[in-house]
Structures are given as C-alpha cells and as structure tokens.
Design an enzyme around this catalytic site. Structure first.
Site, short mmCIF file in Angstrom:
data_model
loop_
_atom_site.label_atom_id
_atom_site.label_comp_id
_atom_site.label_asym_id
_atom_site.label_seq_id
_atom_site.Cartn_x
_atom_site.Cartn_y
_atom_site.Cartn_z
NE ARG A 21 -3.66 2.20 3.10
CZ ARG A 21 -3.26 3.16 3.86
NH1 ARG A 21 -1.82 3.22 4.30
NH2 ARG A 21 -3.86 4.15 4.00
CB CYS A 73 11.05 -18.28 -8.32
SG CYS A 73 11.42 -18.41 -9.93
CB ILE A 126 7.85 -13.95 10.97
CG1 ILE A 126 8.08 -15.13 10.48
CG2 ILE A 126 6.64 -13.47 10.05
CD1 ILE A 126 7.30 -16.29 11.16
CG ASP A 127 12.47 -16.42 10.35
OD1 ASP A 127 11.44 -16.87 10.86
OD2 ASP A 127 13.24 -17.35 9.78
CD GLU A 187 9.53 -21.43 33.83
OE1 GLU A 187 9.16 -20.51 34.68
OE2 GLU A 187 8.58 -21.79 32.89
CB THR A 215 3.52 -26.17 39.88
OG1 THR A 215 3.07 -25.04 39.29
CG2 THR A 215 3.56 -26.01 41.33
CB ILE A 251 -0.24 -20.50 13.97
CG1 ILE A 251 -1.52 -19.64 14.58
CG2 ILE A 251 0.74 -20.75 15.00
CD1 ILE A 251 -2.33 -20.07 15.75
NE ARG A 253 5.92 -18.93 6.76
CZ ARG A 253 7.37 -18.21 6.56
NH1 ARG A 253 7.33 -16.98 6.81
NH2 ARG A 253 8.27 -19.14 6.73
#
Length: 320
Positions: A21, A73, A126-127, A187, A215, A251, A253
C-alpha cells in the site's frame, strides 16, 4: 523513471500488504505508474503483471498475508531465466522493481539490477534474520502471536504440572525465541546462536525450579535447533516430570499485522520509492535506532548476526 513494479517473494509475513500500500500510493503521488506482480519471481516469469492504482490497495493495511501472493522460485538462480524476466519487465515498460522478502529475495533483486533493472528491497520476514535492520516487517506480529499461544499453553501446563517445550520459527536466527521467551517468562530459551545446548543442563534447570516451588516449566526452542518431540521425551525420562512438545508452525505467519508492523511497513515502503527516484539501485531499506536507512544489498547481507546477547543474559537471570 515512469513505471515501477512490486512483488512479494519467499515466505509471507504480516505487514507485507501495508508495505505494498505504501509503495503504490507513494509512487502514484510522485507521478509514477505502478504494476503488481503476482506470485513473486515465479509470477514475473509467467508474465503475471497488472496495473495498480489507489483503489487496488484500499482496505488492505489490516490484512495479513500478501494480496500479491508469493512463491519460491529456485530457477531464478539461472542467469538465462533472469534475462527472460528482464525482457518481460521491459515489455511492460517497467523501469524499477520493489521486492519485499528476505535474503534470497534480495539476491534475486541484486542480480536483476546487474541486468539493468533498478531494484529496491524491503525486509519482509517474521524471522528478523536480516542483520542490517533492527526489525523486519512481520516480526512484531509473529512475536505477539507466539506470546499469545504460549500464554494459552501455560494455562494447561500449569493445570497438569508439566513441562511444555514450544518450538517457534527461526531457522538461523533466534530472535523470535528470545523475545517470546523473555516476554512470556519462559524457564529456558534455546537458540542456534548459543551453539549446541546441553540437554542434561536443561533437565537440571527444570528440577532446580521444581525444588524451588515451580509447578511447571516453559521451554522455548528455535526451529533451527529443532527436535521438540525428542527433547520432550528426553526431559520426561530424566526428570520424571510429564513433558509435552508443541510446534506452533505456520500460525506464526498469519493474522492481522500489529500496529507496529503497519507503521514500519508504511515507513519502509514510502522510503523505497524516494530512494528509487534518487536514481539508486540494488539497495535495501531498513530501520536502525528508529531511523529509516538504505544500504547496498551486498553490504547489508554481509553484516553478521545481530543477536542480542545482553537480552539473552537478562532472560537467563529472570528465569531463575
């Protein structure tokens, strides 16, 4: 320069539409014609180009994925194939190409530039694995998706008093794992930048936490390390605590881009057009210290990993 084209290549990332855009509307504002290329370099080779206008990019800033579609590609590595792509761009009167993607997409842009097509790259992955820029388009959204998933997994992990090992994307870059781990209070965080990890040390950490009243435990594992299922079995066997693996997969992405990704993509897209109008080529756009910058593709890709060791050390302290 009269006409530019834009494509998205490689893996999709939330915020790509916001970048599209920005490029389209900035270019039109500067008096340029814009063409969209469907399905990345693959679509370019098939002549899948179409004219774009302001209406073409209406109501897309909030949408995930890419309206231009994307594809990988591998044949684009062949120079004769790239020459065919240049002929197609010339036939459509395209003077410059904006490429949104990762390092592989940038290499394609660089090679096209050597054949006479002006090119600019925008970091869409995203990495967050492009070291020349502090953040890539899609990273923030994916991070929030991961943290939301971890929060839900923690609920059931707490209920069952188990260890949850959660594998997130990041083949060579542990940024998603690191930021998700510290954001969710994990953790343990296991990333490729820290080298081979000690499974027995992880088990000791989990048992030490249990001895101090914990726990349940959350372990974040970057996909570059992999083996979440195997690791969960090993942890359960050595600690005697039930352990389960979750691989978040694609999920990460999807989904509407975060406000941060929309703003970043808009800033980068607008700058891409400005850099092209300055006569530059074979450049990539990024953000450093909240300033939009451009850099030569080769120089950008040569920069080594920007893994934040200080943040990793903070996470280590806070997880105890």
């Amino acid at each position: 320069m009269k006409k530019i084209a834009i494509l998205t290549s490689g893996g999709d990332a939330p915020g790509m539409n916001a970048a599209i855009r920005a490029v389209v509307r900035t270019a039109i504002d500067k008096g340029l014609e814009v063409m969209g290329v469907q399905r990345g370099y693959s679509g370019l080779l098939n002549g899948e180009l179409f004219a774009m206008n302001r209406t073409s990019v209406s109501d897309i800033i909030q949408r995930g994925g890419t309206i231009l579609r994307t594809a990988r590609c591998p044949e684009f590595k062949d120079e004769e194939v790239r020459k065919r792509a240049v002929k197609i761009l010339n036939a459509y009167g395209v003077d410059a190409l904006v490429v949104i993607g990762g390092d592989g997409s940038f290499m394609g842009a660089k090679l096209l530039s050597k054949l006479g097509i002006k090119t600019i790259g925008l970091p869409g992955t995203i990495d967050n694995d492009l070291a020349y820029t502090d953040f890539t388009i899609g990273f923030d959204t994916a991070l929030n998706t991961i943290v939301d998933a971890i929060n839900k997994i923690r609920d059931t992990s707490t209920s069952h008093e188990r260890v949850s090992i959660i594998e997130v994307m990041g083949r060579d870059c542990g940024d998603l794992a690191l930021h998700a781990g510290i954001s969710s209070g994990a953790e343990a965080i296991i990333v490729p930048e820290m080298g081979e990890f000690d499974r027995d040390a992880l088990c000791r950490t989990i048992l030490d936490g249990k001895n101090h009243g914990k726990t349940h435990s959350i372990v974040i594992l970057a996909e570059g390390i992999g083996g979440a299922e195997e690791l969960s079995k090993y942890v359960q066997e050595l600690t005697g605590i039930e352990a389960r693996a979750t691989i978040l997969g694609h999920i990460q992405r999807g989904g509407a881009p975060s406000a941060s990704d929309r703003v970043l993509a808009s800033r980068l897209g607008a700058r891409a057009v400005e850099v092209l109008l300055q006569g530059e080529t074979s450049r990539v756009i990024g953000i450093r210290d909240n300033q939009i910058v451009d850099q030569d593709i080769d120089e950008a890709l040569a920069i080594e990993s920007k893994f934040d060791l200080d943040l990793y050390n903070v996470a280590e302290v806070l997880s105890r």
